[in-house]
Write a protein that holds these residues in place. Structure first.
Motif, PDB file in Angstrom:
ATOM      1  N   LEU A 116       7.392  36.444  85.900  1.00 43.45           N
ATOM      2  CA  LEU A 116       7.641  37.453  84.863  1.00 43.45           C
ATOM      3  C   LEU A 116       9.136  37.546  84.536  1.00 43.45           C
ATOM      4  N   VAL A 117       9.986  37.522  85.565  1.00 42.94           N
ATOM      5  CA  VAL A 117      11.436  37.583  85.330  1.00 42.94           C
ATOM      6  C   VAL A 117      11.892  36.362  84.551  1.00 42.94           C
ATOM      7  N   LEU A 118      11.384  35.201  84.934  1.00 40.83           N
ATOM      8  CA  LEU A 118      11.753  33.966  84.225  1.00 40.83           C
ATOM      9  C   LEU A 118      11.289  34.003  82.774  1.00 40.83           C
ATOM     10  N   ASN A 119      10.080  34.478  82.529  1.00 43.52           N
ATOM     11  CA  ASN A 119       9.557  34.564  81.166  1.00 43.52           C
ATOM     12  C   ASN A 119      10.380  35.539  80.329  1.00 43.52           C
ATOM     13  N   THR A 120      10.773  36.666  80.921  1.00 41.31           N
ATOM     14  CA  THR A 120      11.599  37.655  80.206  1.00 41.31           C
ATOM     15  C   THR A 120      12.964  37.056  79.846  1.00 41.31           C
ATOM     16  N   ALA A 121      13.564  36.335  80.784  1.00 39.62           N
ATOM     17  CA  ALA A 121      14.873  35.726  80.508  1.00 39.62           C
ATOM     18  C   ALA A 121      14.751  34.687  79.397  1.00 39.62           C
ATOM     19  N   ILE A 122      13.678  33.913  79.388  1.00 36.87           N
ATOM     20  CA  ILE A 122      13.499  32.906  78.333  1.00 36.87           C
ATOM     21  C   ILE A 122      13.332  33.576  76.983  1.00 36.87           C
ATOM     22  N   ASN A 123      12.543  34.679  76.927  1.00 36.81           N
ATOM     23  CA  ASN A 123      12.352  35.373  75.642  1.00 36.81           C
ATOM     24  C   ASN A 123      13.647  36.018  75.163  1.00 36.81           C
ATOM     25  N   GLU A 124      14.418  36.571  76.104  1.00 37.43           N
ATOM     26  CA  GLU A 124      15.701  37.180  75.713  1.00 37.43           C
ATOM     27  C   GLU A 124      16.630  36.110  75.130  1.00 37.43           C
ATOM     28  N   ASN A 125      16.666  34.963  75.753  1.00 40.63           N
ATOM     29  CA  ASN A 125      17.493  33.875  75.230  1.00 40.63           C
ATOM     30  C   ASN A 125      16.990  33.393  73.873  1.00 40.63           C
ATOM     31  N   ALA A 126      15.689  33.476  73.649  1.00 36.21           N
ATOM     32  CA  ALA A 126      15.148  33.068  72.345  1.00 36.21           C
ATOM     33  C   ALA A 126      15.636  34.013  71.249  1.00 36.21           C
ATOM     34  N   PHE A 127      15.657  35.334  71.537  1.00 36.36           N
ATOM     35  CA  PHE A 127      16.158  36.290  70.535  1.00 36.36           C
ATOM     36  C   PHE A 127      17.656  36.075  70.268  1.00 36.36           C
ATOM     37  N   THR A 128      18.410  35.820  71.333  1.00 29.83           N
ATOM     38  CA  THR A 128      19.844  35.563  71.167  1.00 29.83           C
ATOM     39  C   THR A 128      20.059  34.308  70.330  1.00 29.83           C
ATOM     40  N   LEU A 129      19.272  33.303  70.565  1.00 29.51           N
ATOM     41  CA  LEU A 129      19.380  32.055  69.808  1.00 29.51           C
ATOM     42  C   LEU A 129      19.063  32.282  68.325  1.00 29.51           C
ATOM     43  N   GLN A 130      18.058  33.113  68.059  1.00 31.38           N
ATOM     44  CA  GLN A 130      17.708  33.417  66.659  1.00 31.38           C
ATOM     45  C   GLN A 130      18.873  34.132  65.965  1.00 31.38           C
ATOM     46  N   ASP A 131      19.502  35.102  66.623  1.00 33.89           N
ATOM     47  CA  ASP A 131      20.651  35.812  66.029  1.00 33.89           C
ATOM     48  C   ASP A 131      21.810  34.850  65.767  1.00 33.89           C
ATOM     49  N   LEU A 132      22.071  33.949  66.726  1.00 41.95           N
ATOM     50  CA  LEU A 132      23.164  32.993  66.546  1.00 41.95           C
ATOM     51  C   LEU A 132      22.876  32.034  65.383  1.00 41.95           C
ATOM     52  N   VAL A 138      25.099  32.249  57.777  1.00 44.10           N
ATOM     53  CA  VAL A 138      26.031  33.048  56.972  1.00 44.10           C
ATOM     54  C   VAL A 138      27.405  32.379  56.945  1.00 44.10           C
ATOM     55  N   LEU A 139      27.872  31.901  58.093  1.00 40.56           N
ATOM     56  CA  LEU A 139      29.184  31.250  58.162  1.00 40.56           C
ATOM     57  C   LEU A 139      29.198  29.930  57.377  1.00 40.56           C
ATOM     58  N   ASP A 140      28.102  29.197  57.389  1.00 42.90           N
ATOM     59  CA  ASP A 140      28.028  27.951  56.604  1.00 42.90           C
ATOM     60  C   ASP A 140      28.138  28.242  55.105  1.00 42.90           C
ATOM     61  N   ALA A 141      27.470  29.333  54.636  1.00 39.81           N
ATOM     62  CA  ALA A 141      27.536  29.701  53.204  1.00 39.81           C
ATOM     63  C   ALA A 141      28.962  30.118  52.839  1.00 39.81           C
ATOM     64  N   SER A 142      29.616  30.870  53.718  1.00 41.03           N
ATOM     65  CA  SER A 142      30.996  31.312  53.461  1.00 41.03           C
ATOM     66  C   SER A 142      31.937  30.109  53.408  1.00 41.03           C
ATOM     67  N   GLU A 143      31.744  29.150  54.316  1.00 43.29           N
ATOM     68  CA  GLU A 143      32.595  27.948  54.314  1.00 43.29           C
ATOM     69  C   GLU A 143      32.415  27.148  53.023  1.00 43.29           C
ATOM     70  N   GLN A 144      31.181  27.038  52.591  1.00 39.38           N
ATOM     71  CA  GLN A 144      30.923  26.283  51.362  1.00 39.38           C
ATOM     72  C   GLN A 144      31.598  26.967  50.159  1.00 39.38           C
ATOM     73  N   LYS A 145      31.547  28.309  50.091  1.00 41.15           N
ATOM     74  CA  LYS A 145      32.169  29.056  48.988  1.00 41.15           C
ATOM     75  C   LYS A 145      33.686  28.848  48.982  1.00 41.15           C
ATOM     76  N   LEU A 146      34.319  28.902  50.184  1.00 39.00           N
ATOM     77  CA  LEU A 146      35.764  28.723  50.266  1.00 39.00           C
ATOM     78  C   LEU A 146      36.170  27.280  49.929  1.00 39.00           C
ATOM     79  N   THR A 147      35.350  26.309  50.291  1.00 35.74           N
ATOM     80  CA  THR A 147      35.639  24.906  49.962  1.00 35.74           C
ATOM     81  C   THR A 147      35.595  24.702  48.449  1.00 35.74           C
ATOM     82  N   ASP A 148      34.633  25.340  47.793  1.00 40.71           N
ATOM     83  CA  ASP A 148      34.540  25.221  46.330  1.00 40.71           C
ATOM     84  C   ASP A 148      35.759  25.858  45.647  1.00 40.71           C
TER      85      ASP A 148
END
Length: 193
Positions: A116-132, A138-148
């Motif tokens: 259960l602890v291992l499964n919880t840690a994996i799910n928490e890392n999945a949410f962190t990965l989704q946020d990242l 967002v950063l890729d879109a901003s970089e493209q706008k500044l390059t243009d």
């Protein structure tokens, strides 16, 4: 004789015939067998086996014409089959069942909690990965706008307009300074003499 064999005595062994060795060994075995039979057989009947007998053969009595009885071959005594040693079985080991049962239940519970602890840690890392990943988009879109924007500002027409706004003019004569001695070098203009 050569030099190596002068100091040594050379002995020549007669040729050994293996057939003769085997025959003599068989003769010795037959003689030993004959002696054995004579010792085991009836003492009244002497064993005669050629020159290897233990006692000389007795002449038969004139009234009875019999052939001497051959002793019956004695079967070799068989050894009794070895009986495996009977060893007493070990005493049963008495252990308390309750501690063993509790230990097994504890191991199973620890395994489930660990999963259960291992499964919880994996799910928490999945949410962190989704946020990242969202932040990366967002950063890729901003970089493209500044390059243009940078490409638009560095276009030749935009650079000339920005230079005029700042009051810059085109240079007519170009001179270069040579650093070691500070002498000025005038460069000829294309199309000019």
């Amino acid at each position: 004789m050569n030099q190596a064999s002068k100091g040594r005595r050379v002995s020549r062994s007669p040729h050994i015939d293996t057939d003769e060795i085997i025959k003599s060994a068989r003769r010795r075995a037959r003689a030993a067998d004959s002696r054995k039979r004579a010792l085991l057989a009836d003492r009244a009947t002497p064993a005669t086996d050629g020159g290897l007998a233990l006692q000389p053969a007795l002449a038969p009595e004139p009234s009875v014409v019999e052939r001497p009885a051959r002793p019956e071959p004695v079967a070799p005594k068989r050894r009794p089959a070895r009986q495996p040693r009977k060893v007493a079985p070990p005493e049963p080991v008495v252990t308390a069942r309750a501690p063993f049962v509790f230990a097994i239940i504890g191991l199973i519970a620890a395994g489930i909690v660990g999963l259960l602890v291992l499964n919880t840690a994996i799910n928490e890392n999945a949410f962190t990965l989704q946020d990242l990943r969202q932040n990366q988009a967002v950063l890729d879109a901003s970089e493209q706008k500044l390059t243009d924007e940078l490409a638009d500002l560095s276009a030749p027409g935009n650079l000339a307009a920005a230079a005029e706004r700042l009051g810059l003019v085109d240079a007519e004569d170009i001179t270069y300074l040579r650093l070691p001695d500070g002498k000025e070098l005038a460069m000829p203009m294309p199309g000019g003499n």
